[in-house]
Design a protein around this motif. Structure first.
Motif, mmCIF file in Angstrom:
data_model
loop_
_atom_site.group_PDB
_atom_site.id
_atom_site.type_symbol
_atom_site.label_atom_id
_atom_site.label_comp_id
_atom_site.label_asym_id
_atom_site.label_seq_id
_atom_site.Cartn_x
_atom_site.Cartn_y
_atom_site.Cartn_z
ATOM 1 N N THR A 75 6.975 7.902 8.433
ATOM 2 C CA THR A 75 7.257 7.101 7.568
ATOM 3 C C THR A 75 6.932 7.549 6.060
ATOM 4 N N ASP A 76 7.571 7.168 5.171
ATOM 5 C CA ASP A 76 6.829 7.549 3.548
ATOM 6 C C ASP A 76 5.694 6.829 3.300
ATOM 7 N N GLU A 77 5.382 6.880 2.122
ATOM 8 C CA GLU A 77 4.285 6.187 1.612
ATOM 9 C C GLU A 77 4.213 4.755 1.556
ATOM 10 N N HIS A 78 5.457 4.184 1.668
ATOM 11 C CA HIS A 78 5.829 2.768 1.517
ATOM 12 C C HIS A 78 5.863 2.408 2.991
ATOM 13 N N GLY A 82 -4.130 -3.645 7.701
ATOM 14 C CA GLY A 82 -3.791 -3.413 6.055
ATOM 15 C C GLY A 82 -2.452 -3.064 6.061
ATOM 16 N N ALA A 83 -2.066 -2.152 7.046
ATOM 17 C CA ALA A 83 -0.647 -1.783 6.661
ATOM 18 C C ALA A 83 0.458 -2.486 6.729
ATOM 19 N N VAL A 102 5.929 -4.835 4.795
ATOM 20 C CA VAL A 102 6.608 -6.130 4.708
ATOM 21 C C VAL A 102 7.218 -6.040 3.309
ATOM 22 N N ALA A 103 6.116 -5.769 2.236
ATOM 23 C CA ALA A 103 6.621 -5.590 0.976
ATOM 24 C C ALA A 103 7.759 -4.586 0.764
ATOM 25 N N ASP A 111 8.029 -1.947 -3.905
ATOM 26 C CA ASP A 111 7.360 -0.406 -3.808
ATOM 27 C C ASP A 111 5.943 -0.259 -3.855
ATOM 28 N N ALA A 112 5.462 -1.088 -3.042
ATOM 29 C CA ALA A 112 3.995 -1.000 -2.627
ATOM 30 C C ALA A 112 3.572 0.154 -1.806
ATOM 31 N N VAL A 113 2.493 0.825 -2.196
ATOM 32 C CA VAL A 113 2.098 2.088 -1.638
ATOM 33 C C VAL A 113 1.027 1.961 -0.480
#
Ligand code: FAD
Length: 387
Positions: A243-246, A282-283, A288-289, A295-297
């Protein structure tokens, strides 16, 4: 998007459902899990469950109030864009959360071999831990140490066989040596630098041809991400779901969380896959955002804990060859910590043994990237936040 499917009903899966509703998603949510249980926590399996203190670790989440269509005992078998193939037919989705966790690695041999991943594994193993039973634990990692703790508590004769030269070597490197005396004090026969060739009837055969007799063998040599069902889907896989940072995967409308996700860490400039409870917790909110268009990180300082041989062991951060600073003497002190300090005097990681304050304060210092006075750091009487 009016239908989100969450595959995997562990902590990361159920947290994803909660996060969807918390963020105002009003559509249909389907949660499928191959186990027949309601979502439950795994950390107590090798602690309070194995010790006989509890039988249930079900996550405190009201699935009815969340209006989720929870399908227990249903496994995902395949994926193509917009459709999950399951053991009960196809499910079309607008958004998909992959939360299928990880599975324990088993070793060669035709002897009975226990692993510890599910509540069923834990209850089955607990029933076998009776006084005098010879138990061989393969691997002196987190799970191996906790199983050995419980087995000794049940008055079993315990041998732990570890291929590396120290316990916890994969996570802590040479620092794991400070836990060797815990095994001896607990009456565990710890055999370091000892590779297992196979698990056979009646025990283990070691690489040197010798045998370890055991009525119960527990293999605790690590896990692999449960992503085999995604083979051929076109989704990028490399040591888990990439995955990416999102936490977005390579397929539109698909995110991945928890033990199965290998996410891009902005903080560390590398891909991370962290098989710990805090990540599963936490992830999901970030994933879900992303699914809902925000674009939460996801960029945490990793954290985990273990309870072994009467010690609370906690770790935060990520280390990679930094200088070690001891706080206290592991040979004589009941409470001590190890800090990994970078050349620029920033704290990279902290391991706290029975020093929860060091963990909490250290984690904050790592998050802030604060520089430390290394001389003060070596004095366990000085609070970490004052270093
Ligand atoms: P999981 O909990 O593995 O859940 C994934 C779920 O998906 C499983 O129920 C699985 O059956 C299901 N699934 C898999 N494939 C499919 C499929 N194809 N279709 C449908 N469903 C599927 N962490 C700590 O930080 N501290 C600890 O002290 C600690 N102790 C632990 C002790 C034990 C015994 C274990 C096993 C783990 C421990 N952990 C600990 C790690 C922590 O529990 C995990 O990181 C966490 O459970 C990961 O959650 P997850 O939801 O990503 O995956």
């Amino acid at each position: 998007m009016n239908h989100v499917v969450v595959v995997g009903a562990g902590l990361a899966g159920v947290r994803s459902v909660e996060a969807l509703r918390a963020r105002g998603f009003g559509g249909t949510i389907t949660l499928i899990g191959e186990e027949t249980h309601r979502p439950y926590d795994r950390p107590p399996l090798s602690k309070s469950v194995l010790l006989g203190e509890t039988d249930s670790t079900v996550v405190d989440s009201d699935l009815d109030a969340l209006e989720v269509d929870f399908r227990a005992g249903v496994a995902a078998k395949g994926l193509r864009e917009g459709v999950v193939e399951t053991t009960e037919g196809e499910l079309a989705y607008g958004g998909l959360v992959i939360a299928t966790g990880a599975r324990p690695i088993r070793l060669r041999g035709d002897g009975p071999q226990h692993v510890l991943r599910t509540i069923d594994d834990a209850l089955e193993l607990r029933a076998l831990l009776v006084p005098g039973t010879k138990v061989a634990v393969i691997g002196a990692g987190w799970i191996g140490a906790e199983v050995a703790t419980a087995a000794r508590r049940a008055d079993c004769e315990v041998t732990v066989v570890e291929a590396a030269g120290v316990p916890l070597s994969a996570a802590l490197g040479p620092v794991g040596a400070h836990t060797v005396s815990w095994y001896a004090r607990a009456g565990v026969d710890l055999r370091l630098g000892t590779a297992v060739a196979s698990v056979d009837q009646g025990g283990l055969t070691l690489a040197d041809g010798s045998a370890v007799e055991a009525g119960v063998v527990v293999t605790g040599v690590g896990v692999r991400p449960s992503v085999e069902w995604l083979a051929g889907s076109g989704l990028e896989l490399e040591n888990g779901v990439v995955t990416d940072e999102h936490l977005r995967t390579s397929m539109p409308g698909v995110v991945a969380v928890g033990d199965c996700a290998a996410w891009w860490s902005r903080r560390y400039g590398r891909r991370m896959r962290v098989e710990h409870w805090d990540t599963a917790l936490g992830a999901p909110d970030v994933a879900v955002a992303a699914l809902l268009g925000d674009d939460a990180v996801y960029d945490p300082v990793p954290y985990f804990w273990s309870e072994q041989f009467g010690h609370m062991v906690q770790y935060a951060g990520h280390h990679d060859g930094e200088r070690l600073v001891l706080r206290g003497d592991p040979a004589t002190d009941a409470k001590w910590a190890v800090c990994w300090v970078a050349d620029d005097h920033r704290l990279a990681a902290v391991l706290a043994v029975n020093r929860p304050r060091d963990l909490v304060q250290g984690r904050r210092l790592i998050e802030r990237g604060q520089r430390l006075d290394v001389e003060r750091l070596a004095d366990p009487a000085v609070a970490l936040r004052d270093c």
